[in-house]
Design a protein around this motif. Structure first.
Motif, mmCIF file in Angstrom:
data_model
loop_
_atom_site.group_PDB
_atom_site.id
_atom_site.type_symbol
_atom_site.label_atom_id
_atom_site.label_comp_id
_atom_site.label_asym_id
_atom_site.label_seq_id
_atom_site.Cartn_x
_atom_site.Cartn_y
_atom_site.Cartn_z
ATOM 1 N N ASN A 26 5.587 5.193 5.993
ATOM 2 C CA ASN A 26 5.551 3.739 5.974
ATOM 3 C C ASN A 26 6.572 3.162 6.955
ATOM 4 O O ASN A 26 7.248 2.183 6.669
ATOM 5 N N ARG A 27 6.649 3.765 8.128
ATOM 6 C CA ARG A 27 7.705 3.395 9.076
ATOM 7 C C ARG A 27 7.558 1.984 9.614
ATOM 8 O O ARG A 27 8.510 1.446 10.162
ATOM 9 N N ASP A 29 6.570 -0.657 7.673
ATOM 10 C CA ASP A 29 6.525 -1.608 6.558
ATOM 11 C C ASP A 29 7.279 -2.903 6.853
ATOM 12 O O ASP A 29 6.778 -3.995 6.600
ATOM 13 N N ASN A 30 8.499 -2.781 7.374
ATOM 14 C CA ASN A 30 9.302 -3.984 7.635
ATOM 15 C C ASN A 30 8.672 -4.846 8.712
ATOM 16 O O ASN A 30 8.599 -6.083 8.573
ATOM 17 N N GLU A 31 8.199 -4.224 9.776
ATOM 18 C CA GLU A 31 7.580 -4.991 10.855
ATOM 19 C C GLU A 31 6.300 -5.665 10.373
ATOM 20 O O GLU A 31 6.047 -6.834 10.685
ATOM 21 N N ALA A 33 5.578 -6.507 7.322
ATOM 22 C CA ALA A 33 5.957 -7.590 6.419
ATOM 23 C C ALA A 33 6.347 -8.836 7.207
ATOM 24 O O ALA A 33 5.982 -9.962 6.839
ATOM 25 N N ASN A 34 7.068 -8.643 8.310
ATOM 26 C CA ASN A 34 7.456 -9.780 9.149
ATOM 27 C C ASN A 34 6.241 -10.421 9.817
ATOM 28 O O ASN A 34 6.152 -11.650 9.929
ATOM 29 N N HIS A 37 4.437 -12.427 7.185
ATOM 30 C CA HIS A 37 5.173 -13.655 6.888
ATOM 31 C C HIS A 37 4.964 -14.693 7.987
ATOM 32 O O HIS A 37 4.747 -15.879 7.694
#
Length: 220
Positions: A26-27, A29-31, A33-34, A37
């Motif tokens: 899940n490398r 995931d943060n990107e 999510a951004n 958003h």
């Protein structure tokens, strides 16, 4: 006591190993999510056109301006592969319920050692999932582009593009977008004037060429 300590150590190693594996799977995931958003904060509508895939899509900054009459959502995420897109397909494509999807994956995959056949297996999984959940959605697979920095992999890219073309021909509502030919000069090598300094990503001239190729698909 020693056996108990050994058991605890093994359990700790398993937990750490599982955590690392999960993080690797899940490398993005943060990107992602951004990206989600950003899209939600701007607002979007069902039936838009989604462009997704790796950095060649992400860096198309004038994409919406290039096609002002078409509502476009850009969910490109840099450095991604087909497997990464498969893992993030719901937030980047499915939940948006687009009328059309353009997918650019395969460039980083080949560079990372994946074979064309392996890539097509993943792309088939992606297309199948999209068509199962969104049966009226058109899927467009974008050919891998030629670039000076990866020109030594030319043969592998050509094999992948040929398999993509065959796949699209044999599947209803799936099209092949050929960006390869227009990016070559008269001698058959990548045009030097359409890339930024890294010789991998395109400049405005490069995206102007892409606009020519994509226009027929967006003005049907």
């Amino acid at each position: 006591m020693k056996n108990k300590c050994r058991l605890i150590a093994l359990l700790f190693s398993f937990i750490i190993g599982s955590s690392i594996a999960f993080a690797q799977e899940n490398r993005f995931d943060n990107e992602v999510a951004n990206i989600s958003h950003r899209i939600d904060s701007i607002g979007w509508s069902k039936g838009s056109v989604v462009f997704t895939g790796s950095s060649s899509v992400r860096m198309w900054k004038n994409l919406q301006n290039d096609f002002p009459n078409t509502p476009i959502i850009n969910t490109g995420f840099g450095g991604s592969t087909a497997k990464d897109l498969a893992a993030q397909l719901f937030p980047l494509v499915l939940r948006l319920e687009p009328s059309t999807v353009f997918i650019y994956e395969g460039d980083n995959d080949i560079n990372g050692g994946e074979t064309a056949t392996e890539i097509m297996t993943t792309l088939d999984e992606i297309v199948t999932r999209i068509q199962k959940q969104l049966p009226n959605t058109t899927v467009n697979l974008i050919a891998a582009k030629p670039s000076p920095s990866r020109w030594e992999l030319k043969t592998s890219y050509l094999v992948l593009n040929d398999l993509m073309r065959q796949y699209c021909t044999g599947h209803e509502n799936v099209n092949f977008v050929n960006v390869w030919d227009i990016m070559l000069d008269k001698t058959g090598v990548p045009r030097a004037d359409i890339f930024i300094q890294d010789n991998l990503h395109m400049n405005e001239k490069g995206y102007a060429l892409w606009k020519e190729v994509f226009t027929p698909f967006l003005e049907k």
